[in-house]
Enzyme design. Structure first.
Site, PDB file in Angstrom:
ATOM      1  N   HIS A 150     -79.588-122.704  69.135  1.00 22.49           N
ATOM      2  CA  HIS A 150     -79.160-121.680  68.502  1.00 22.49           C
ATOM      3  C   HIS A 150     -79.970-120.675  68.697  1.00 22.49           C
ATOM      4  O   HIS A 150     -81.224-120.733  68.287  1.00 22.49           O
ATOM      5  CB  HIS A 150     -78.663-121.940  67.016  1.00 22.49           C
ATOM      6  CG  HIS A 150     -77.858-120.500  66.425  1.00 22.49           C
ATOM      7  ND1 HIS A 150     -76.405-120.286  66.746  1.00 22.49           N
ATOM      8  CD2 HIS A 150     -78.311-119.592  65.899  1.00 22.49           C
ATOM      9  CE1 HIS A 150     -76.217-119.335  66.085  1.00 22.49           C
ATOM     10  NE2 HIS A 150     -77.312-118.724  65.675  1.00 22.49           N
ATOM     11  N   ASP A 170     -76.957-127.192  68.196  1.00 25.06           N
ATOM     12  CA  ASP A 170     -76.676-126.185  67.525  1.00 25.06           C
ATOM     13  C   ASP A 170     -75.271-126.618  66.458  1.00 25.06           C
ATOM     14  O   ASP A 170     -74.505-126.923  67.141  1.00 25.06           O
ATOM     15  CB  ASP A 170     -76.081-125.057  68.359  1.00 25.06           C
ATOM     16  CG  ASP A 170     -75.864-123.645  67.533  1.00 25.06           C
ATOM     17  OD1 ASP A 170     -75.844-123.612  66.372  1.00 25.06           O
ATOM     18  OD2 ASP A 170     -75.275-122.411  68.096  1.00 25.06           O
ATOM     19  N   SER A 209     -74.134-115.149  67.717  1.00 26.08           N
ATOM     20  CA  SER A 209     -73.835-115.687  66.348  1.00 26.08           C
ATOM     21  C   SER A 209     -73.046-115.111  65.532  1.00 26.08           C
ATOM     22  O   SER A 209     -71.665-114.854  65.816  1.00 26.08           O
ATOM     23  CB  SER A 209     -75.250-116.078  65.749  1.00 26.08           C
ATOM     24  OG  SER A 209     -75.509-116.728  64.747  1.00 26.08           O
TER      25      SER A 209
END
Length: 349
Positions: free
Chosen positions: A320, A290, A195
């Site tokens: 995610h 996501d 991320s």
């Protein structure tokens, strides 16, 4: 670290839910979710249901403090038992602004001169820590047979853009300069993260290559944020209901890069860099459900067009943050193990 009794009880409830027969897990999770031609994995659907029941979210009411506390709490619920075959020791990375804390993970039996991954944790540049990603670091170290240097980079809003990006590059420089002290081969140092950490790893790789001199030999980018300047279709498709929300993304970006920050700056949006040639090979893992999916995949395409060797792997049935859930669900471990294998092939041994 002693885990408080209420947290142990909650963790036991999560483990019990995942130990149920498939039919009962399906009954708890609800009917299958199909969106954009993809079917959400039962493991992912179950964790989402448990999160909704518990009131868990990435951004908690009360702001930064409660949100950070929630992420630290979550690792006890979904990280699984600590892998004791991977040793850990604290490392300090000297900087002008003060020392960056880091943890060096070394798998049992790994000889000196190994590959090393500089790991940058996720959390929107605002939450997360070495502790919240301890289980991820240990998993990657063991599966890839590499050392992992997990870095406590500065967080926003106390330290806004480009502080975290500067720290990421500084961490790579430290790993290269001190490779012998860390038990690593300076020619086998990779950068990686999930991320926001994937964003920082991509930025560090770009900056290292463009300045000349030492640079990472590999990038491990899990569901990375790559373009803060625009919204792609997946941002709308998965705006709500899949843990990371579109509103969460705005909240994180506003704290890391508040006005007048330029969100087209490649140190924030690496996809927008003018020149992507010469970058190290990359593994880019994206999740089907996501909001960041499309920008991660756009970055993979842009790297390929620039002649960079890229392996793009969409985990079409996952959400995610899947690497954070390796302690509970088979699909999460399977997807993260694939990334670890790519790292092993690149720098492991």
């Amino acid at each position: 670290m002693t885990i408080p009794p209420p947290v142990r009880i909650q963790a036991a409830v999560v483990r019990a839910a995942y130990a149920l027969p498939e039919g009962l897990r399906r009954a708890v999770a609800g009917k299958p979710v199909v969106l954009d031609g993809q079917t959400l994995a039962l493991d992912a659907q179950l964790i989402l249901k448990l999160q909704r029941l518990s009131g868990a979210s990435l951004v908690m009411s009360g702001g930064v403090g409660p949100s950070r506390a929630a992420m630290e709490h979550a690792r006890h619920l979904v990280g699984g038992p600590r892998n004791r075959t991977v040793a850990a020791r604290s490392v300090g990375i000297p900087q002008e602004h003060g020392e960056l804390a880091a943890t060096l993970y070394t798998p049992e039996g790994l000889a000196a001169g190994s590959g090393l991954l500089v790991l940058l944790h996720g959390g929107g540049w605002v939450v997360g820590s070495r502790a919240s990603h301890d289980h991820v670091a240990r998993f990657l170290a063991q599966r890839a047979r590499v050392r992992v240097l997990s870095v406590e980079y500065r967080l926003a809003p106390e330290h806004a853009f480009p502080a975290a990006a500067d720290d990421a590059l500084a961490a790579f420089d430290y790993a290269y300069a001190k490779a012998a002290d860390l038990g690593a081969d300076p020619e086998r140092i990779a950068v990686g993260g999930d991320s926001a950490g994937g964003n920082l790893a991509a930025v560090a790789a770009q900056q290292a290559v463009r300045r000349g001199g030492p640079a990472p030999v590999f990038q491990l980018l899990l569901y990375p944020a790559t373009d803060a300047s625009t919204r792609r279709p997946s941002r709308a498709l998965f705006a709500d209901g899949f843990f990371l929300t579109s509103a969460d993304m705005d909240w994180f970006a506003d704290r890391y890069a508040p006005a007048p920050a330029d969100r087209t700056d490649p140190r924030l949006s690496p996809l927008l860099a003018e020149d992507l040639t010469g970058l190290p090979p990359a593994y880019i893992g994206t999740a089907g459900f996501d909001p960041l999916r499309d920008e991660g995949e756009a970055y993979a395409r842009a790297l390929e067009e620039a002649g960079v060797a890229v392996r793009l792997s969409r985990q079409s049935d996952l959400i995610h943050g899947y690497a954070s859930y390796i302690g509970v669900g088979h699909r999460f471990r399977e997807a993260t193990a694939e990334a670890a294998e790519a790292l092993r092939q690149a720098i492991g041994g």
